[in-house]
Design an enzyme around this catalytic site. Structure first.
Site, PDB file in Angstrom:
ATOM      1  N   HIS A 129     -18.500  42.286  12.107  1.00 41.46           N
ATOM      2  CA  HIS A 129     -18.908  41.310  11.079  1.00 41.46           C
ATOM      3  C   HIS A 129     -18.536  41.726   9.657  1.00 41.46           C
ATOM      4  O   HIS A 129     -18.592  40.919   8.740  1.00 41.46           O
ATOM      5  CB  HIS A 129     -20.423  41.064  11.158  1.00 41.46           C
ATOM      6  N   VAL A 151     -12.295  38.651   9.578  1.00 40.74           N
ATOM      7  CA  VAL A 151     -12.496  37.646  10.629  1.00 40.74           C
ATOM      8  C   VAL A 151     -13.973  37.538  11.000  1.00 40.74           C
ATOM      9  O   VAL A 151     -14.539  36.435  11.035  1.00 40.74           O
ATOM     10  CB  VAL A 151     -11.646  37.995  11.880  1.00 40.74           C
ATOM     11  N   SER A 187      -3.987  38.771  18.727  1.00 39.77           N
ATOM     12  CA  SER A 187      -3.023  38.621  17.636  1.00 39.77           C
ATOM     13  C   SER A 187      -1.704  38.095  18.194  1.00 39.77           C
ATOM     14  O   SER A 187      -1.360  38.374  19.350  1.00 39.77           O
ATOM     15  CB  SER A 187      -2.798  39.981  17.000  1.00 39.77           C
ATOM     16  N   SER A 188      -0.959  37.394  17.343  1.00 40.54           N
ATOM     17  CA  SER A 188       0.316  36.835  17.802  1.00 40.54           C
ATOM     18  C   SER A 188       1.365  37.919  18.072  1.00 40.54           C
ATOM     19  O   SER A 188       2.405  37.637  18.660  1.00 40.54           O
ATOM     20  CB  SER A 188       0.853  35.833  16.782  1.00 40.54           C
ATOM     21  N   CYS A 189       1.100  39.167  17.651  1.00 36.65           N
ATOM     22  CA  CYS A 189       2.093  40.225  17.901  1.00 36.65           C
ATOM     23  C   CYS A 189       2.079  40.705  19.347  1.00 36.65           C
ATOM     24  O   CYS A 189       2.865  41.575  19.717  1.00 36.65           O
ATOM     25  CB  CYS A 189       1.924  41.391  16.945  1.00 36.65           C
ATOM     26  N   TYR A 200      -0.646  48.402  18.616  1.00 38.06           N
ATOM     27  CA  TYR A 200      -1.691  47.388  18.449  1.00 38.06           C
ATOM     28  C   TYR A 200      -1.529  46.291  19.511  1.00 38.06           C
ATOM     29  O   TYR A 200      -2.495  45.846  20.127  1.00 38.06           O
ATOM     30  CB  TYR A 200      -1.558  46.804  17.041  1.00 38.06           C
ATOM     31  N   PRO A 213      -4.847  34.440  17.414  1.00 43.39           N
ATOM     32  CA  PRO A 213      -4.525  33.874  16.108  1.00 43.39           C
ATOM     33  C   PRO A 213      -3.200  34.385  15.551  1.00 43.39           C
ATOM     34  O   PRO A 213      -2.798  35.512  15.834  1.00 43.39           O
ATOM     35  CB  PRO A 213      -5.671  34.342  15.211  1.00 43.39           C
ATOM     36  N   THR A 214      -2.578  33.567  14.739  1.00 45.91           N
ATOM     37  CA  THR A 214      -1.382  33.977  14.026  1.00 45.91           C
ATOM     38  C   THR A 214      -1.799  34.838  12.820  1.00 45.91           C
ATOM     39  O   THR A 214      -2.959  35.226  12.708  1.00 45.91           O
ATOM     40  CB  THR A 214      -0.600  32.711  13.596  1.00 45.91           C
ATOM     41  N   HIS A 223      -1.771  43.503   4.991  1.00 45.10           N
ATOM     42  CA  HIS A 223      -0.740  42.560   5.427  1.00 45.10           C
ATOM     43  C   HIS A 223      -0.017  42.000   4.198  1.00 45.10           C
ATOM     44  O   HIS A 223      -0.460  42.196   3.066  1.00 45.10           O
ATOM     45  CB  HIS A 223      -1.375  41.423   6.232  1.00 45.10           C
ATOM     46  N   TRP A 270       8.858  44.054   0.238  1.00 42.68           N
ATOM     47  CA  TRP A 270       9.410  44.903   1.299  1.00 42.68           C
ATOM     48  C   TRP A 270      10.380  44.105   2.166  1.00 42.68           C
ATOM     49  O   TRP A 270      10.146  42.926   2.448  1.00 42.68           O
ATOM     50  CB  TRP A 270       8.293  45.430   2.207  1.00 42.68           C
ATOM     51  N   ASP A 279      11.475  44.886   8.278  1.00 37.74           N
ATOM     52  CA  ASP A 279      11.223  43.437   8.311  1.00 37.74           C
ATOM     53  C   ASP A 279      10.225  43.089   9.409  1.00 37.74           C
ATOM     54  O   ASP A 279       9.561  42.061   9.353  1.00 37.74           O
ATOM     55  CB  ASP A 279      12.529  42.689   8.617  1.00 37.74           C
TER      56      ASP A 279
END
Ligand code: GFB
Length: 320
Positions: A16, A20, A111-113, A140, A167-168, A183, A206, A273
């Site tokens: 919490h 998020v 996560s989207s990764c 991760y 989530p993205t 991020h 970057w 990148d």
């Protein structure tokens, strides 16, 4: 299976204090449920006995698993042990303790990764484990894939209503604005703000500025999380995004407009990148009846206001 009714339920938001989890607490406070939280000083979620003891005592009816060790591309690539171990430990401790203490519904946030680096775009949920991961965040990603698999395994073997949502890239109030570990969106917001105040002619970005990313405001994510806690019963994780993408250069330009910075940008090619493109396919979520509501420009303005009100000029959080 019928919808999970939140009325009168005891819902534990794990994590919490994070961006998020804090947003999920704000969103759940509009529902007729009791929200449970526990500070890190009381329960270290990486310690199984502590998690089990707390859950056995508190007996939540539902869990939103938003606790995680997170960070941007540099933090992910430079702290692989923490990103893998912490996240695996947190997930397995909470998911197993949820089963043992009789939790009815659990929503795991990933996560989207987790998707392959070169997955076909927009990325379908079915593309999970169909190709190699992006190396800058594979630690991760592996932990988050393990979390999805734990939910699936506990569903299959024990009939638990444990589900996952992916989530993205997220942003919003309570984000981490530290330039090395954050991020891209909070990093650029902080850098561009400082350049404006210090009247610098340019800001360094970057990488090449060409990667494409999708940004979802955390209040949208929290709304989707509550929606999915009620409605999502599938064994496959469900994507949560906006369906809209922007290049990193485009993001910097949008932030410059929000902040009122009129200088230029330089690009540091020595920085990675990461994945070239990461746009989630959100058709399954749309079919259930949920869409994001906060456009990027509006979300940037709100986040910048929060940044100005809550962080000091050097980006350090003021005591609140
Ligand atoms: O947001 P970000 O750190 O993570 O970086 P990912 C996104 C893109 O922005 C990369 C570029 O191409 C970065 O090189 N970028 C430009 C910057 N300037 C900056 C800057 O000042 N700071 C940062 N951080 N980036 C993360 C994953 O990937 O996304 C995590 O590492 C997680 O596992 C998260 O999934 C959502 O989008 O590349």
């Amino acid at each position: 299976m019928s919808e999970f009714d939140l009325t009168g339920r005891r819902i534990w938001v794990a994590g919490h204090r994070g961006m998020v989890g804090a947003a999920v607490v704000r969103r759940l406070s509009t529902e007729s449920c009791a929200i449970l939280t526990v500070p890190r000083t009381e329960v270290d979620l990486r310690r199984q006995a502590a998690v089990e003891a707390w859950m056995t005592k508190q007996r939540p009816d539902a869990v939103v698993l938003a606790a995680a060790t997170v960070g941007g591309i540099q933090a992910n690539a430079s702290r692989p042990a923490e990103f893998l171990y912490d996240n695996l430990a947190i997930e397995q401790n909470i998911i197993d303790a949820a089963y043992r203490s009789g939790v009815t519904k659990l929503l795991f946030l990933g996560s989207s990764c987790i998707y392959p680096r070169l997955a076909a775009q927009p990325i379908d949920e079915e593309s999970l484990l169909t190709g190699p991961l992006e190396p800058t965040n594979e630690w991760y990603a592996i932990a988050k894939i393990a979390g999805i698999k734990l939910c699936q395994a506990y569903r299959r073997q024990y009939g638990c209503r444990f589900v996952s949502a992916m989530p993205t890239n997220l942003y919003g109030p309570e984000d981490n604005f530290d330039l090395l570990s954050s991020h891209v969106l909070p990093a650029l917001l902080a850098k561009i703000h400082r350049a404006k105040i210090e009247k610098k002619p340019s800001v360094e970005i970057w990488g090449s500025g060409t990667p494409l990313r999708e940004f979802l405001h955390v209040d949208d994510l929290a709304d989707a999380a509550v929606f999915l806690l009620r409605r999502h019963e599938d064994d496959v994780p469900i994507n949560v995004g906006t369906g809209v993408e922007v290049s990193i250069r485009g993001l910097a330009e949008a932030i410059a407009k929000t902040v009122g910075f009129t200088g230029s940008f330089t690009f540091d090619a020595s920085k990675p990148d990461g994945t070239p493109r990461k746009l989630l396919k959100v058709d399954r979520l749309a079919a259930l009846g949920w869409r994001s509501r906060i456009p990027l420009e509006q979300g940037l303005e709100q986040t910048y206001r929060w940044y100005l009100e809550n962080l000091s000029r050097d980006g350090v959080r003021e005591r609140r």
